[in-house]
Design an enzyme around this catalytic site. Structure first.
Site, short mmCIF file in Angstrom:
data_model
loop_
_atom_site.label_atom_id
_atom_site.label_comp_id
_atom_site.label_asym_id
_atom_site.label_seq_id
_atom_site.Cartn_x
_atom_site.Cartn_y
_atom_site.Cartn_z
N CYS A 3 3.84 -6.87 -35.61
CA CYS A 3 3.78 -6.07 -34.39
C CYS A 3 3.85 -6.96 -33.15
O CYS A 3 3.03 -7.86 -32.97
CB CYS A 3 2.50 -5.24 -34.39
SG CYS A 3 2.20 -4.38 -32.85
N GLY A 89 9.15 9.74 -28.39
CA GLY A 89 9.98 8.66 -27.88
C GLY A 89 9.34 7.28 -27.99
O GLY A 89 9.78 6.34 -27.34
N HIS A 94 2.53 0.38 -31.36
CA HIS A 94 1.19 -0.12 -31.00
C HIS A 94 0.86 0.60 -29.70
O HIS A 94 1.60 0.46 -28.72
CB HIS A 94 1.24 -1.65 -30.83
CG HIS A 94 -0.07 -2.30 -30.45
ND1 HIS A 94 -0.56 -3.41 -31.12
CD2 HIS A 94 -0.95 -2.03 -29.47
CE1 HIS A 94 -1.71 -3.78 -30.55
NE2 HIS A 94 -1.96 -2.95 -29.54
N HIS A 96 0.23 2.06 -26.30
CA HIS A 96 0.35 1.44 -24.97
C HIS A 96 0.48 2.51 -23.91
O HIS A 96 1.12 3.54 -24.12
CB HIS A 96 1.55 0.47 -24.91
CG HIS A 96 2.85 1.05 -25.38
ND1 HIS A 96 3.14 1.21 -26.72
CD2 HIS A 96 3.92 1.51 -24.70
CE1 HIS A 96 4.34 1.75 -26.84
NE2 HIS A 96 4.84 1.95 -25.62
N HIS A 98 2.03 3.14 -20.18
CA HIS A 98 2.96 2.63 -19.17
C HIS A 98 2.36 2.91 -17.79
O HIS A 98 1.97 4.05 -17.51
CB HIS A 98 4.31 3.35 -19.24
CG HIS A 98 5.08 3.14 -20.50
ND1 HIS A 98 6.16 2.29 -20.59
CD2 HIS A 98 4.95 3.69 -21.73
CE1 HIS A 98 6.66 2.33 -21.81
NE2 HIS A 98 5.95 3.17 -22.53
#
Ligand code: 5GP
Ligand code: ZN
Length: 111
Positions: A3, A89, A94, A96, A98
């Site tokens: 990863c 999408g 992992h 996250h 944005h």
């Protein structure tokens, strides 16, 4: 370790770090979609928001997003979003967040 975000968290892959705490890390997105585009991740591997059950960690991730926005001077506004799983999408599996800003963002939701 396969990863990429785990490797960044472990220091075996490089990234431009914006914020660090014991459980959370934030770094510049490699392919920014806005003048400011930062990713906030848990240091421990969690696949996506679907798998997140730790309320303390959830809070730390959101507070880290706010701290990133302040550090980046986004007083005019910004957006925090997470893509979850295939139909959402998500490309990097992992979890996250944005943080995007630095320009006037288009409306994301109808209405
Ligand atoms: P997703 O589509 O999974 O929500 O977003 C993944 C994000 O990770 C994309 O915006 C992409 O540019 C970013 N990304 C993918 N690989 C790397 C990498 O190796 N380093 C950094 N800093 N960002 C990455
Ligand atoms: Zn990972």
């Amino acid at each position: 370790m396969e990863c990429i975000f785990c490797r960044i968290a472990a220091g075996t892959a490089t990234a431009r770090i914006v914020f660090e705490s014991p459980r959370v890390l934030a770094f510049e997105d490699l392919h920014p979609q806005a003048p400011v585009h930062v990713l906030v991740v848990p240091r421990e591997h969690i696949d996506s928001l679907w798998e997140l059950v730790d309320a303390q960690l959830a809070g730390e991730l959101l507070l880290a997003a706010a701290e990133v926005a302040r550090r980046k001077g986004l007083a005019r506004g910004f957006r925090v979003l997470t893509n979850a799983r295939r139909d959402g999408g998500q490309e990097v599996e992992h979890l996250h967040l944005h943080i995007v800003g630095g320009k006037r963002l288009g409306r994301m939701l109808p209405g």
